[in-house]
Design a protein around this motif. Structure first.
Motif, PDB file in Angstrom:
ATOM      1  N   ALA A 173      -2.078  11.826  -1.180  1.00 62.27           N
ATOM      2  CA  ALA A 173      -1.883  11.280   0.166  1.00 62.27           C
ATOM      3  C   ALA A 173      -0.951  12.166   0.974  1.00 62.27           C
ATOM      4  O   ALA A 173      -1.190  12.434   2.168  1.00 62.27           O
ATOM      5  CB  ALA A 173      -1.326   9.860   0.077  1.00 62.27           C
ATOM      6  N   ARG A 224       1.798   8.124   3.677  1.00 69.13           N
ATOM      7  CA  ARG A 224       1.164   8.868   4.764  1.00 69.13           C
ATOM      8  C   ARG A 224       1.924   8.660   6.081  1.00 69.13           C
ATOM      9  O   ARG A 224       2.194   9.612   6.809  1.00 69.13           O
ATOM     10  CB  ARG A 224      -0.285   8.393   4.947  1.00 69.13           C
ATOM     11  CG  ARG A 224      -1.250   8.800   3.854  1.00 69.13           C
ATOM     12  CD  ARG A 224      -2.606   8.114   4.092  1.00 69.13           C
ATOM     13  NE  ARG A 224      -3.540   8.385   3.023  1.00 69.13           N
ATOM     14  CZ  ARG A 224      -4.345   9.440   2.968  1.00 69.13           C
ATOM     15  NH1 ARG A 224      -4.305  10.324   3.957  1.00 69.13           N
ATOM     16  NH2 ARG A 224      -5.177   9.619   1.964  1.00 69.13           N
ATOM     17  N   ASP A 253       0.854  -1.192   0.000  1.00 63.09           N
ATOM     18  CA  ASP A 253       0.000   0.000   0.000  1.00 63.09           C
ATOM     19  C   ASP A 253       0.889   1.242   0.000  1.00 63.09           C
ATOM     20  O   ASP A 253       1.262   1.754   1.058  1.00 63.09           O
ATOM     21  CB  ASP A 253      -0.917  -0.026   1.227  1.00 63.09           C
ATOM     22  CG  ASP A 253      -1.982   1.062   1.174  1.00 63.09           C
ATOM     23  OD1 ASP A 253      -1.800   2.024   0.400  1.00 63.09           O
ATOM     24  OD2 ASP A 253      -2.973   0.951   1.913  1.00 63.09           O
ATOM     25  N   ASP A 254       1.238   1.734  -1.199  1.00 59.82           N
ATOM     26  CA  ASP A 254       2.142   2.879  -1.317  1.00 59.82           C
ATOM     27  C   ASP A 254       1.551   4.146  -0.724  1.00 59.82           C
ATOM     28  O   ASP A 254       2.270   4.966  -0.140  1.00 59.82           O
ATOM     29  CB  ASP A 254       2.499   3.122  -2.789  1.00 59.82           C
ATOM     30  CG  ASP A 254       3.662   2.247  -3.234  1.00 59.82           C
ATOM     31  OD1 ASP A 254       4.238   1.573  -2.364  1.00 59.82           O
ATOM     32  OD2 ASP A 254       3.971   2.237  -4.435  1.00 59.82           O
ATOM     33  N   TYR A 255       0.240   4.319  -0.874  1.00 61.00           N
ATOM     34  CA  TYR A 255      -0.389   5.558  -0.409  1.00 61.00           C
ATOM     35  C   TYR A 255      -0.296   5.684   1.117  1.00 61.00           C
ATOM     36  O   TYR A 255       0.149   6.708   1.646  1.00 61.00           O
ATOM     37  CB  TYR A 255      -1.851   5.613  -0.848  1.00 61.00           C
ATOM     38  CG  TYR A 255      -2.051   5.573  -2.347  1.00 61.00           C
ATOM     39  CD1 TYR A 255      -1.016   5.918  -3.222  1.00 61.00           C
ATOM     40  CD2 TYR A 255      -3.264   5.191  -2.892  1.00 61.00           C
ATOM     41  CE1 TYR A 255      -1.184   5.875  -4.598  1.00 61.00           C
ATOM     42  CE2 TYR A 255      -3.459   5.143  -4.272  1.00 61.00           C
ATOM     43  CZ  TYR A 255      -2.408   5.484  -5.121  1.00 61.00           C
ATOM     44  OH  TYR A 255      -2.579   5.439  -6.478  1.00 61.00           O
ATOM     45  N   ASN A 256      -0.704   4.639   1.817  1.00 64.06           N
ATOM     46  CA  ASN A 256      -0.667   4.706   3.273  1.00 64.06           C
ATOM     47  C   ASN A 256       0.767   4.642   3.816  1.00 64.06           C
ATOM     48  O   ASN A 256       1.054   5.162   4.890  1.00 64.06           O
ATOM     49  CB  ASN A 256      -1.515   3.590   3.885  1.00 64.06           C
ATOM     50  CG  ASN A 256      -2.998   3.913   3.813  1.00 64.06           C
ATOM     51  OD1 ASN A 256      -3.390   5.071   4.001  1.00 64.06           O
ATOM     52  ND2 ASN A 256      -3.820   2.918   3.514  1.00 64.06           N
ATOM     53  N   GLY A 291      -1.823   9.784  -6.921  1.00 64.62           N
ATOM     54  CA  GLY A 291      -2.273   9.166  -5.678  1.00 64.62           C
ATOM     55  C   GLY A 291      -1.320   9.450  -4.524  1.00 64.62           C
ATOM     56  O   GLY A 291      -1.741   9.810  -3.419  1.00 64.62           O
ATOM     57  N   GLN A 292      -0.003   9.272  -4.753  1.00 63.78           N
ATOM     58  CA  GLN A 292       0.989   9.555  -3.703  1.00 63.78           C
ATOM     59  C   GLN A 292       0.988  11.034  -3.335  1.00 63.78           C
ATOM     60  O   GLN A 292       1.125  11.395  -2.167  1.00 63.78           O
ATOM     61  CB  GLN A 292       2.392   9.127  -4.165  1.00 63.78           C
ATOM     62  CG  GLN A 292       2.648   7.646  -4.103  1.00 63.78           C
ATOM     63  CD  GLN A 292       2.235   6.941  -5.381  1.00 63.78           C
ATOM     64  OE1 GLN A 292       1.513   7.493  -6.214  1.00 63.78           O
ATOM     65  NE2 GLN A 292       2.670   5.701  -5.545  1.00 63.78           N
TER      66      GLN A 292
END
Length: 603
Positions: A460, A428, A422-425, A456-457
């Motif tokens: 975030a 974060r 999960d790159d986004y979280n 997306g990144q």
């Protein structure tokens, strides 16, 4: 200043010796010598200093000292300690650099060699030659002029060198010692500046060959004369006394020290060397520290060393067999002035190149700020994630200040709260940890944050910074194409990518930042994956507890290193032979399974 330091300063003796400045972790930052330890060490903590010395003093947490009987003893001890500990704030010959010499061996059948060390073996040494190319060219020239033995051990029959007149073939034919003595004498005269006589003799032979219509031989001799002129071209300055001497000049500016050395042999300036390095103390004292280390444990000391006026050379004069002189007039003073001029010139060139490089990097930073319509981003922090299908997720941050990487401020993060890829979280979590800490410690924030990834990144990152932490810092993201090259620049909430010239300095800076953070993240992930893979494997082996696992991790570091290990290597870790064999059997079984899996996938 700490009370402990104040107490130790009050107890310093009024004797000569060596002092070692230490950092917080006990590491040695600086080694120095003193005529009077009490006065010299105290001087660091009193009065005003320039910026470089302030940096050193600001990092000093403790010191120790060694008392000696004389300043000369302190000098030798200082050189030994510097070579042993390699302190970051000392001026020193870090790479143990030695220049090549031409050697005539002392053997029944002597040879010419290029060597880096002068030994007391009865051989003749000529040099030093700061240019290895010049030393090799001179040796090749002498090989053509004087047919000394070339092979290390005598052959059973003549070789090619005999047929091209570059060896007398002592392997098959007797050679009188008087022949060798004459050749050694002529080579010595040649290398000591007597090549003019050799040239005159060759010119006579060339003219005789031309008169006898042997034009091929005459051409060979003509080319040889030209080659001598090229090789000996640098020998331009001559002193009438034919004394071997080293001449030192130096210059200091903006925290850099430039040292120029002229090598005068047989009255001729045959070569020179220049070294430019950072320095943190008084220029004259740091220059003398360089000279003292230059001659430390060297056997090839000339008869005279010339130093500029005003430098403290008393200690050097007591330990050198050479005469240490500081001339005030005449040709020696002219040589000193010339060395100093060259040191100044080399330093000026270095500073100009540094300024150009700084202009280039600062120009890229300014261009980037103008492109994004923000203040010039002097400090840029960039983030990237790395994992293999969610395994061992990590992240990394790199810092660029004024367009240059500040590696001391790089940071690594192990992802703690995210499960799976999960790159986004992951982004974060890392940004939350990084900037909540900066806010808590009231440290300055960056001028620009660069994210490796797409929209997306970026979203975030902005969500964490703006909504959770309330930070107003510009954020951009870099998108790569199918060939893994930087292709788009996304900025904040702008829908369209920012147009940037791919050949501009600003684009090159972003590319360097993206490549650097990716490299740093990948390297950290590989290290982490190796360790976690080994940990999980060791946990499966009965008899391997936390302490043994920790010891093996520190000793081997990876499964591959353990696979190639021997049973005996485990003894130093307190592991018996039987358990060591079980461990090796298990890790080798794991290695073979991994190879079999790879083969089946390939098929």
């Amino acid at each position: 200043m700490r009370q402990t330091l104040q107490d130790k300063l009050s107890l310093l003796p009024a004797k000569p010796g060596v002092y070692l400045m230490k950092g917080e972790a006990g590491e040695i930052l600086y080694v120095g010598k003193a005529k009077v330890l009490k006065n010299r060490v105290r001087s660091y903590f009193t009065g005003s200093h320039d910026r470089k010395t302030q940096i050193l003093v600001g990092n000093i947490a403790d010191f120790e000292y060694i008392v000696t009987d004389t300043v000369a003893e302190a000098l030798v001890l200082e050189c030994n300690l510097i070579k042993q500990h390699m302190p970051p704030y000392n001026i020193m010959l870090r790479d143990d650099k030695t220049y090549p010499y031409i050697k005539i061996t002392r053997e029944v059948h002597p040879r010419l060699q290029i060597v880096r060390r002068v030994k007391k073996d009865g051989a003749k040494y000529f040099g030093p030659y700061p240019s290895a190319f010049a030393a090799q060219a001179t040796k090749r020239l002498l090989d053509r002029l004087y047919p000394l033995r070339k092979c290390q051990t005598l052959k059973k029959q003549v070789c090619l060198y005999y047929h091209i007149n570059q060896c007398l073939a002592p392997c098959e034919f007797p050679v009188e010692q008087s022949t060798y003595q004459q050749m050694v004498k002529e080579i010595t005269q040649f290398l000591n500046g007597g090549h003019e006589a050799v040239v005159a003799d060759l010119r006579t032979k060339m003219e005789a060959a031309a008169e006898s219509l042997n034009f091929e031989r005459a051409k060979e001799l003509r080319d040889l004369i030209r080659h001598i002129g090229q090789v000996m071209e640098e020998q331009k300055i001559t002193t009438p006394d034919h004394v071997e001497r080293d001449v030192f000049g130096f210059a200091a500016e903006k925290g850099l020290l430039s040292v120029q050395v002229f090598y005068v042999r047989a009255g001729k300036l045959i070569a020179r060397s220049v070294n430019i390095m950072p320095h943190f103390g008084d220029p004259a004292e740091d220059f003398m520290s360089y000279v003292e280390q230059f001659y430390h444990e060297r056997a090839d000391v000339p008869k005279e060393v010339l130093l500029p006026e005003g430098v403290p050379c008393e200690a050097l004069a007591t330990i050198l067999t050479a005469k240490v002189n500081q001339p005030k007039r005449g040709q020696k003073r002219d040589l000193l002035n010339l060395a100093t001029q060259n040191a100044v010139q080399a330093l000026d060139e270095k500073l100009r190149l540094m300024e150009r490089n700084m202009d280039r990097t600062l120009g890229a930073v300014i261009e980037l700020g103008e492109l994004l319509a923000i203040n010039t981003p002097r400090r840029i922090e960039s983030f990237d994630n790395s994992n293999i299908q969610g395994a061992d997720p990590v992240a990394a941050m790199v810092v660029f200040i004024d367009g240059k990487p500040a590696k001391a401020e790089y940071r690594k993060y192990k992802i703690k709260s995210v499960v799976g890829p999960d790159d986004y979280n992951s982004m974060r979590e890392v940004l939350r940890r990084r900037y909540s800490r900066l806010l808590r410690e009231e440290k300055p924030l960056p001028d620009l944050i660069v994210i490796d990834g797409g929209r997306g990144q970026l979203n975030a990152a902005m969500d964490v910074l703006e909504n959770e932490l309330g930070i107003d810092v510009p954020v951009c993201s870099l998108v790569k194409d199918d060939r893994h090259r930087t292709s788009q620049l996304l900025f904040m909430d702008l829908e369209a990518p920012v147009h940037i010239n791919r050949h501009s300095q600003g684009f090159y800076l972003l590319e360097r930042i993206q490549d650097e953070v990716h490299r740093f993240a990948i390297t950290f992930h590989r290290q982490t994956h190796k360790k976690t893979g080994l940990v999980s494997l060791l946990d499966e082996i009965p008899g391997v507890g936390p302490q043994r696992r920790k010891a093996m991790l520190q000793h081997f570091g990876s499964i591959r290193a353990m696979v190639n290990a021997d049973v005996n290597e485990f003894r130093s870790l307190g592991i018996g032979e039987k358990l060591a064999e079980q461990i090796l059997e298990r890790v080798r079984q794991q290695q073979n399974q991994g190879r079999a899996s790879t083969i089946s996938q390939d098929q």
